[in-house]
Design a protein around this motif. Structure first.
Motif, PDB file in Angstrom:
ATOM      1  N   THR A 151       0.905  -1.019  -0.086  1.00 56.16           N
ATOM      2  CA  THR A 151      -0.003  -0.143  -0.003  1.00 56.16           C
ATOM      3  C   THR A 151       0.802   1.179   0.202  1.00 56.16           C
ATOM      4  O   THR A 151       0.608   2.229  -0.860  1.00 56.16           O
ATOM      5  N   VAL A 152       1.879   1.400   0.983  1.00 51.06           N
ATOM      6  CA  VAL A 152       2.930   2.347   0.796  1.00 51.06           C
ATOM      7  C   VAL A 152       3.424   2.613  -0.302  1.00 51.06           C
ATOM      8  O   VAL A 152       3.676   3.698  -0.916  1.00 51.06           O
ATOM      9  N   MET A 153       3.931   1.555  -0.752  1.00 49.72           N
ATOM     10  CA  MET A 153       4.645   1.723  -2.192  1.00 49.72           C
ATOM     11  C   MET A 153       3.700   2.195  -3.458  1.00 49.72           C
ATOM     12  O   MET A 153       4.347   2.844  -4.367  1.00 49.72           O
ATOM     13  N   ASN A 154       2.332   1.738  -3.199  1.00 48.91           N
ATOM     14  CA  ASN A 154       1.513   2.236  -4.264  1.00 48.91           C
ATOM     15  C   ASN A 154       1.138   3.748  -4.258  1.00 48.91           C
ATOM     16  O   ASN A 154       1.094   4.436  -5.195  1.00 48.91           O
ATOM     17  N   MET A 155       1.411   4.112  -2.702  1.00 45.42           N
ATOM     18  CA  MET A 155       0.874   5.719  -2.587  1.00 45.42           C
ATOM     19  C   MET A 155       2.175   6.428  -3.204  1.00 45.42           C
ATOM     20  O   MET A 155       1.951   7.499  -3.862  1.00 45.42           O
ATOM     21  N   LEU A 156       3.342   5.886  -2.874  1.00 41.96           N
ATOM     22  CA  LEU A 156       4.576   6.692  -3.510  1.00 41.96           C
ATOM     23  C   LEU A 156       4.710   6.807  -4.886  1.00 41.96           C
ATOM     24  O   LEU A 156       4.983   7.733  -5.566  1.00 41.96           O
ATOM     25  N   ILE A 157       4.244   5.561  -5.574  1.00 43.37           N
ATOM     26  CA  ILE A 157       4.354   5.586  -7.040  1.00 43.37           C
ATOM     27  C   ILE A 157       3.097   6.580  -7.508  1.00 43.37           C
ATOM     28  O   ILE A 157       3.196   7.326  -8.580  1.00 43.37           O
ATOM     29  N   GLY A 158       1.879   6.754  -6.733  1.00 43.77           N
ATOM     30  CA  GLY A 158       0.851   7.631  -7.270  1.00 43.77           C
ATOM     31  C   GLY A 158       1.510   9.148  -6.958  1.00 43.77           C
ATOM     32  O   GLY A 158       1.045   9.958  -7.977  1.00 43.77           O
TER      33      GLY A 158
ATOM     34  N   LEU B  35       4.602  10.127  -7.165  1.00 46.21           N
ATOM     35  CA  LEU B  35       5.587  10.353  -8.389  1.00 46.21           C
ATOM     36  C   LEU B  35       4.824  10.724  -9.586  1.00 46.21           C
ATOM     37  O   LEU B  35       5.412  11.611 -10.353  1.00 46.21           O
ATOM     38  N   CYS B  36       3.898   9.951  -9.787  1.00 50.02           N
ATOM     39  CA  CYS B  36       3.130   9.983 -11.187  1.00 50.02           C
ATOM     40  C   CYS B  36       2.415  11.527 -11.175  1.00 50.02           C
ATOM     41  O   CYS B  36       2.521  12.155 -12.379  1.00 50.02           O
ATOM     42  N   GLU B  37       1.892  11.713 -10.221  1.00 48.50           N
ATOM     43  CA  GLU B  37       1.298  13.118 -10.099  1.00 48.50           C
ATOM     44  C   GLU B  37       2.183  14.165 -10.417  1.00 48.50           C
ATOM     45  O   GLU B  37       2.105  15.265 -10.932  1.00 48.50           O
ATOM     46  N   VAL B  38       3.468  14.146  -9.809  1.00 47.75           N
ATOM     47  CA  VAL B  38       4.427  15.153  -9.719  1.00 47.75           C
ATOM     48  C   VAL B  38       5.053  15.327 -11.092  1.00 47.75           C
ATOM     49  O   VAL B  38       5.183  16.174 -11.780  1.00 47.75           O
ATOM     50  N   VAL B  39       5.206  14.011 -11.605  1.00 45.72           N
ATOM     51  CA  VAL B  39       5.666  14.065 -13.154  1.00 45.72           C
ATOM     52  C   VAL B  39       4.664  14.692 -14.206  1.00 45.72           C
ATOM     53  O   VAL B  39       5.148  15.332 -15.108  1.00 45.72           O
ATOM     54  N   SER B  40       3.423  14.383 -13.899  1.00 47.63           N
ATOM     55  CA  SER B  40       2.413  14.898 -14.974  1.00 47.63           C
ATOM     56  C   SER B  40       2.166  16.464 -14.646  1.00 47.63           C
ATOM     57  O   SER B  40       2.250  16.934 -15.609  1.00 47.63           O
ATOM     58  N   SER B  41       2.515  16.917 -13.483  1.00 43.84           N
ATOM     59  CA  SER B  41       2.306  18.466 -13.060  1.00 43.84           C
ATOM     60  C   SER B  41       3.652  19.103 -13.857  1.00 43.84           C
ATOM     61  O   SER B  41       3.510  20.145 -14.436  1.00 43.84           O
TER      62      SER B  41
END
Length: 228
Positions: free
Chosen positions: A49-56, A58-64
């Motif tokens: 769960t924590v790993m998926n949160m970190l991936i989310g 990171l993806c949001e930061v990259v998209s922004s």
């Protein structure tokens, strides 16, 4: 550690994936095997769960970051193309200059590339160049090159409405209603003008006329009368 298959799997799972929780899992499992398995599953689920949160995140930061860079590239591209189209123009841009620019095929292609609607720009030209009201007349204003770029980028169809846009609409509506209220008060202060009441009498001299009889509208022409 690898005497049999269960021992090998346990060795690969606990020291390999959960090295910090090996002692807790083995201690709990020695007391109660079922509780030890449940505790190990809980640790695995929490880690995933924590790993998926970190991936989310990171993806949001990259998209922004990608969206911000794309916006900067689009703004730079629009500025360079508009400077090419406005070569030789000095000073601010008036409404007449803007309408001439809208008639340019190169400008229309540029608007199509960045996703702006040319018809929408034509419809909002009065609002773009609307200045402060002077009496009963709203004076037109001229805009700078930077304001022109902002207008083109803000009127793209891919843009979403923000709180700033809602506040801007509210401000514009408030100013419009205030101006209408002032005009209404001025008209009331001047007083009512002369009123004219329409004549309902019939003509008896060759022309047609109309009279109202018993709630019915009648037309007459000379001596003949016809009920309608």
């Amino acid at each position: 550690y690898f005497s049999d298959i269960p021992s090998s799997m346990l060795t690969l799972l606990l020291p390999g994936l959960l090295p910090d929780q090996v002692d807790y899992v083995l201690d709990i499992g020695s007391k109660n095997l079922l509780i030890g398995i449940i505790f190990m599953i809980f640790i695995l689920v929490a880690a995933i769960t924590v790993m998926n949160m970190l991936i989310g995140v990171l993806c949001e930061v990259v998209s922004s970051v990608a969206a911000a860079e794309n916006e900067q590239l689009t703004a730079s591209y629009v500025q360079s193309r508009l400077r090419t189209l406005l070569q030789g123009h000095q000073g601010n841009i008036t409404k007449e200059d803007f309408m001439q620019l809208l008639g340019s095929p190169e400008f229309c292609r540029l608007m199509e590339e960045v996703g702006a609607d040319v018809i929408n720009l034509v419809d909002n030209s009065d609002f773009i160049f609307a200045g402060s009201p002077c009496g009963d007349v709203i004076e037109e204003r001229s805009i700078s090159f930077r304001e022109l770029v902002d207008v083109v980028l803000s009127l793209r169809g891919c843009n979403t409405a923000t709180v700033k846009d809602i506040i801007s609409v509210r401000k514009t509506l408030g100013e419009t209603f205030q101006r209408l209220r002032e005009e209404a008060n001025t008209s009331q202060a001047r007083g009512p003008g002369p009123s004219r009441r329409p004549s309902m009498s019939s003509s008896r001299h060759g022309g047609g006329g109309c009279v109202e009889r018993n709630g019915h509208l009648c037309t007459c022409s000379g001596a003949a009368e016809q009920l309608v």
